[in-house]
Scaffold this motif. Structure first.
Motif, PDB file in Angstrom:
ATOM      1  N   PHE A  31       3.984  -9.686  19.062  1.00 42.88           N
ATOM      2  CA  PHE A  31       3.077  -8.536  18.981  1.00 42.88           C
ATOM      3  C   PHE A  31       3.274  -7.910  17.612  1.00 42.88           C
ATOM      4  CE2 PHE A  31       0.129  -5.681  20.438  1.00 42.88           C
ATOM      5  CZ  PHE A  31       0.563  -4.441  20.872  1.00 42.88           C
ATOM      6  N   SER A  32       2.215  -7.893  16.828  1.00 47.25           N
ATOM      7  CA  SER A  32       2.310  -7.415  15.453  1.00 47.25           C
ATOM      8  C   SER A  32       1.623  -6.070  15.314  1.00 47.25           C
ATOM      9  CB  SER A  32       1.643  -8.412  14.497  1.00 47.25           C
ATOM     10  OG  SER A  32       2.225  -9.690  14.634  1.00 47.25           O
ATOM     11  N   LEU A  33       2.243  -5.212  14.552  1.00 50.45           N
ATOM     12  CA  LEU A  33       1.654  -3.914  14.211  1.00 50.45           C
ATOM     13  C   LEU A  33       1.252  -3.954  12.746  1.00 50.45           C
ATOM     14  CD1 LEU A  33       1.107  -0.912  15.105  1.00 50.45           C
ATOM     15  CD2 LEU A  33       3.360  -0.382  14.137  1.00 50.45           C
ATOM     16  N   ILE A  34       0.036  -3.520  12.459  1.00 56.39           N
ATOM     17  CA  ILE A  34      -0.478  -3.584  11.095  1.00 56.39           C
ATOM     18  C   ILE A  34      -0.861  -2.184  10.639  1.00 56.39           C
ATOM     19  CG2 ILE A  34      -2.246  -4.600   9.601  1.00 56.39           C
ATOM     20  CD1 ILE A  34      -2.431  -6.630  12.241  1.00 56.39           C
ATOM     21  N   LEU A  35      -0.326  -1.787   9.499  1.00 57.26           N
ATOM     22  CA  LEU A  35      -0.752  -0.554   8.855  1.00 57.26           C
ATOM     23  C   LEU A  35      -1.783  -0.976   7.821  1.00 57.26           C
ATOM     24  CD1 LEU A  35       2.193  -0.043   9.993  1.00 57.26           C
ATOM     25  CD2 LEU A  35       2.363   1.749   8.244  1.00 57.26           C
ATOM     26  N   GLU A  36      -3.017  -0.638   8.056  1.00 56.19           N
ATOM     27  CA  GLU A  36      -4.118  -1.159   7.239  1.00 56.19           C
ATOM     28  C   GLU A  36      -4.008  -0.721   5.781  1.00 56.19           C
ATOM     29  OE1 GLU A  36      -6.226  -3.342   8.203  1.00 56.19           O
ATOM     30  OE2 GLU A  36      -5.860  -3.338  10.367  1.00 56.19           O
TER      31      GLU A  36
ATOM     32  N   ARG B 164       4.669   0.650  -0.555  1.00 56.25           N
ATOM     33  CA  ARG B 164       3.969   1.645  -1.368  1.00 56.25           C
ATOM     34  C   ARG B 164       2.683   2.076  -0.667  1.00 56.25           C
ATOM     35  NH1 ARG B 164       6.502   2.899  -5.572  1.00 56.25           N
ATOM     36  NH2 ARG B 164       7.931   1.471  -6.595  1.00 56.25           N
ATOM     37  N   THR B 165       2.236   3.282  -0.967  1.00 65.63           N
ATOM     38  CA  THR B 165       0.982   3.761  -0.384  1.00 65.63           C
ATOM     39  C   THR B 165      -0.160   2.816  -0.736  1.00 65.63           C
ATOM     40  OG1 THR B 165       0.630   5.172  -2.311  1.00 65.63           O
ATOM     41  CG2 THR B 165       1.619   6.201  -0.383  1.00 65.63           C
ATOM     42  N   GLY B 166      -1.028   2.608   0.234  1.00 64.75           N
ATOM     43  CA  GLY B 166      -2.171   1.739   0.050  1.00 64.75           C
ATOM     44  C   GLY B 166      -1.920   0.286   0.409  1.00 64.75           C
ATOM     45  N   GLU B 167      -0.648  -0.089   0.549  1.00 64.98           N
ATOM     46  CA  GLU B 167      -0.335  -1.479   0.903  1.00 64.98           C
ATOM     47  C   GLU B 167      -0.687  -1.754   2.359  1.00 64.98           C
ATOM     48  OE1 GLU B 167       3.889  -1.953  -1.273  1.00 64.98           O
ATOM     49  OE2 GLU B 167       3.199  -3.765  -0.258  1.00 64.98           O
ATOM     50  N   LYS B 168      -0.972  -3.001   2.659  1.00 63.83           N
ATOM     51  CA  LYS B 168      -1.139  -3.438   4.045  1.00 63.83           C
ATOM     52  C   LYS B 168       0.233  -3.905   4.518  1.00 63.83           C
ATOM     53  CE  LYS B 168      -4.366  -6.030   6.922  1.00 63.83           C
ATOM     54  NZ  LYS B 168      -5.627  -6.820   6.933  1.00 63.83           N
ATOM     55  N   VAL B 169       0.685  -3.341   5.622  1.00 61.88           N
ATOM     56  CA  VAL B 169       2.054  -3.587   6.079  1.00 61.88           C
ATOM     57  C   VAL B 169       2.012  -4.255   7.453  1.00 61.88           C
ATOM     58  CG1 VAL B 169       4.288  -2.548   6.637  1.00 61.88           C
ATOM     59  CG2 VAL B 169       2.865  -1.552   4.823  1.00 61.88           C
ATOM     60  N   PHE B 170       2.824  -5.266   7.612  1.00 63.20           N
ATOM     61  CA  PHE B 170       2.905  -5.987   8.886  1.00 63.20           C
ATOM     62  C   PHE B 170       4.308  -5.813   9.470  1.00 63.20           C
ATOM     63  CE2 PHE B 170      -0.998  -8.499   8.834  1.00 63.20           C
ATOM     64  CZ  PHE B 170      -1.353  -8.446   7.503  1.00 63.20           C
TER      65      PHE B 170
ATOM     66  N   GLU C  72      -4.604   5.886  15.175  1.00 63.77           N
ATOM     67  CA  GLU C  72      -5.318   5.997  13.887  1.00 63.77           C
ATOM     68  C   GLU C  72      -4.448   5.476  12.748  1.00 63.77           C
ATOM     69  OE1 GLU C  72      -6.711   8.606  16.943  1.00 63.77           O
ATOM     70  OE2 GLU C  72      -4.750   8.636  15.940  1.00 63.77           O
ATOM     71  N   GLY C  73      -5.057   4.613  11.938  1.00 64.26           N
ATOM     72  CA  GLY C  73      -4.348   4.045  10.794  1.00 64.26           C
ATOM     73  C   GLY C  73      -3.575   2.783  11.106  1.00 64.26           C
TER      74      GLY C  73
ATOM     75  N   ALA D 196      -1.199   1.758   4.032  1.00 59.65           N
ATOM     76  CA  ALA D 196      -0.053   2.624   4.332  1.00 59.65           C
ATOM     77  C   ALA D 196      -0.150   3.964   3.615  1.00 59.65           C
ATOM     78  CB  ALA D 196       1.239   1.918   3.941  1.00 59.65           C
ATOM     79  N   SER D 197       0.241   5.005   4.351  1.00 61.04           N
ATOM     80  CA  SER D 197       0.288   6.342   3.750  1.00 61.04           C
ATOM     81  C   SER D 197       1.663   6.946   4.016  1.00 61.04           C
ATOM     82  CB  SER D 197      -0.809   7.228   4.332  1.00 61.04           C
ATOM     83  OG  SER D 197      -0.590   7.425   5.711  1.00 61.04           O
ATOM     84  N   THR D 198       2.007   7.956   3.222  1.00 60.39           N
ATOM     85  CA  THR D 198       3.367   8.525   3.317  1.00 60.39           C
ATOM     86  C   THR D 198       3.637   9.111   4.705  1.00 60.39           C
ATOM     87  OG1 THR D 198       2.551  10.566   2.336  1.00 60.39           O
ATOM     88  CG2 THR D 198       3.583   8.986   0.837  1.00 60.39           C
ATOM     89  N   ASN D 199       2.596   9.576   5.397  1.00 56.99           N
ATOM     90  CA  ASN D 199       2.836  10.146   6.729  1.00 56.99           C
ATOM     91  C   ASN D 199       3.086   9.077   7.793  1.00 56.99           C
ATOM     92  OD1 ASN D 199       0.286   9.169   7.260  1.00 56.99           O
ATOM     93  ND2 ASN D 199      -0.689  11.180   7.406  1.00 56.99           N
ATOM     94  N   GLN D 200       3.097   7.837   7.383  1.00 57.10           N
ATOM     95  CA  GLN D 200       3.468   6.750   8.300  1.00 57.10           C
ATOM     96  C   GLN D 200       4.932   6.335   8.110  1.00 57.10           C
ATOM     97  OE1 GLN D 200       0.089   4.131   7.276  1.00 57.10           O
ATOM     98  NE2 GLN D 200      -0.579   4.345   9.407  1.00 57.10           N
ATOM     99  N   THR D 201       5.634   7.048   7.269  1.00 55.14           N
ATOM    100  CA  THR D 201       7.083   6.867   7.159  1.00 55.14           C
ATOM    101  C   THR D 201       7.703   7.277   8.487  1.00 55.14           C
ATOM    102  OG1 THR D 201       7.224   7.172   4.766  1.00 55.14           O
ATOM    103  CG2 THR D 201       9.184   7.726   6.055  1.00 55.14           C
ATOM    104  N   SER D 202       8.412   6.344   9.122  1.00 59.35           N
ATOM    105  CA  SER D 202       8.912   6.609  10.467  1.00 59.35           C
ATOM    106  C   SER D 202       9.792   5.459  10.924  1.00 59.35           C
ATOM    107  CB  SER D 202       7.733   6.768  11.431  1.00 59.35           C
ATOM    108  OG  SER D 202       8.166   7.177  12.712  1.00 59.35           O
ATOM    109  N   MET D 203      10.371   5.637  12.114  1.00 59.71           N
ATOM    110  CA  MET D 203      11.054   4.540  12.815  1.00 59.71           C
ATOM    111  C   MET D 203      10.039   3.943  13.789  1.00 59.71           C
ATOM    112  SD  MET D 203      13.793   2.798  13.665  1.00 59.71           S
ATOM    113  CE  MET D 203      15.453   3.234  14.172  1.00 59.71           C
ATOM    114  N   TYR D 204       9.864   2.635  13.733  1.00 62.58           N
ATOM    115  CA  TYR D 204       8.927   1.951  14.616  1.00 62.58           C
ATOM    116  C   TYR D 204       9.701   1.102  15.616  1.00 62.58           C
ATOM    117  CZ  TYR D 204       5.210   3.553  11.631  1.00 62.58           C
ATOM    118  OH  TYR D 204       4.333   4.365  10.946  1.00 62.58           O
ATOM    119  N   LEU D 205       9.385   1.285  16.878  1.00 61.50           N
ATOM    120  CA  LEU D 205      10.082   0.588  17.947  1.00 61.50           C
ATOM    121  C   LEU D 205       9.099  -0.268  18.731  1.00 61.50           C
ATOM    122  CD1 LEU D 205      12.252   3.557  19.211  1.00 61.50           C
ATOM    123  CD2 LEU D 205      13.142   1.481  18.188  1.00 61.50           C
TER     124      LEU D 205
END
Lengths: 114, 111
Positions: free
Chosen positions: A74-79, A14-20, A62-63, A81-90
């Motif tokens: 190697f961890s990626l963190i979305l501090e 959900r938007t606003g969540e911190k995602v790992f 950014e973000g 989350a916003s809807t424009n970060q909906t994507s495929m992450y590789l």
């Protein structure tokens, strides 16, 4: 064979969540990368790391933030989350420095932010 | 900062035919890589060609590099259904670790 494992294939947050997003490689590679892939835009580099605790910004940091406490992870963190970060992450890794090294990719995490 | 660009965006061929796709880039490079991505999967490295090489082969793949025209081509001969995938060229950004990937060519091989 090099194996790069991403912790989730699909993730809904959900938007606003911190995602790992987690990535592990099993070949003692020095370099690790996080990309996002969007239709028509190809792969865009978010961050990369050339050693433990070392990181450099890519084209679109950014973000996002990253963490590399151990060589294999190697961890990626979305501090926040916003809807424009909906994507495929590789995630990818390469043996050592230099652009002449092949990169080995995980199967990706398809992330949806609602 | 996208350095390489593939052409065409999409390609549909019959099984057994050859598939050719091109990559153009903007600045001088010392090598160029090609990758394949099957639907829903990560990228797989296919081949690397150095700037002092004009042509390189790997199985049914043939890659050429023309540094004077800043372009490369990937030829898949005798295509199979399993070759259905997106193909990306990747070029170095300056002299560091980073690669720039194009948006890819989507190849569909019809049975």
């Amino acid at each position: 064979d090099v194996k790069v494992t991403q912790s989730s294939r699909y993730l809904v947050k959900r938007t606003g969540e911190k995602v790992f997003l987690e990535c592990v490689q099993d070949m003692d590679h020095e370099n690790m990368f996080w990309y996002r892939q969007d239709p028509g835009l190809g792969l865009r580099l978010i961050y990369f790391s050339y050693d433990v605790k070392m990181k450099e910004k890519g084209d679109i940091p950014e973000g996002y933030s990253v963490s590399r406490e151990k060589k294999e992870r190697f961890s990626l963190i979305l501090e926040s989350a916003s809807t424009n970060q909906t994507s495929m992450y590789l995630c990818a890794s390469s043996l050592y420095g230099g652009s002449n090294q092949p990169q080995h990719f995980g199967d990706g995490t398809r992330l949806s932010i609602l | 900062s996208q350095q390489g660009e593939e052409d065409p965006q999409a390609l549909s061929i019959q099984e057994g035919e050859n598939a050719t796709m091109n990559c153009s880039y903007k600045t001088s490079i010392n090598n160029l890589q090609w990758y394949r991505q099957n639907s829903g999967r990560g990228l797989v490295h296919l081949i690397l060609i150095r700037s002092n090489e004009r042509e390189k082969h790997s199985g049914r793949l043939r890659v050429t590099l023309d540094t004077s025209k800043k372009s490369s081509s990937l030829l898949i001969t005798a295509s199979r259904a399993a070759d259905t995938a997106s193909y990306f060229c990747a070029t170095p950004l300056s002299n560091d670790y980073k690669l720039s990937f194009g948006a890819g060519t989507t190849v569909t091989v019809r049975a």
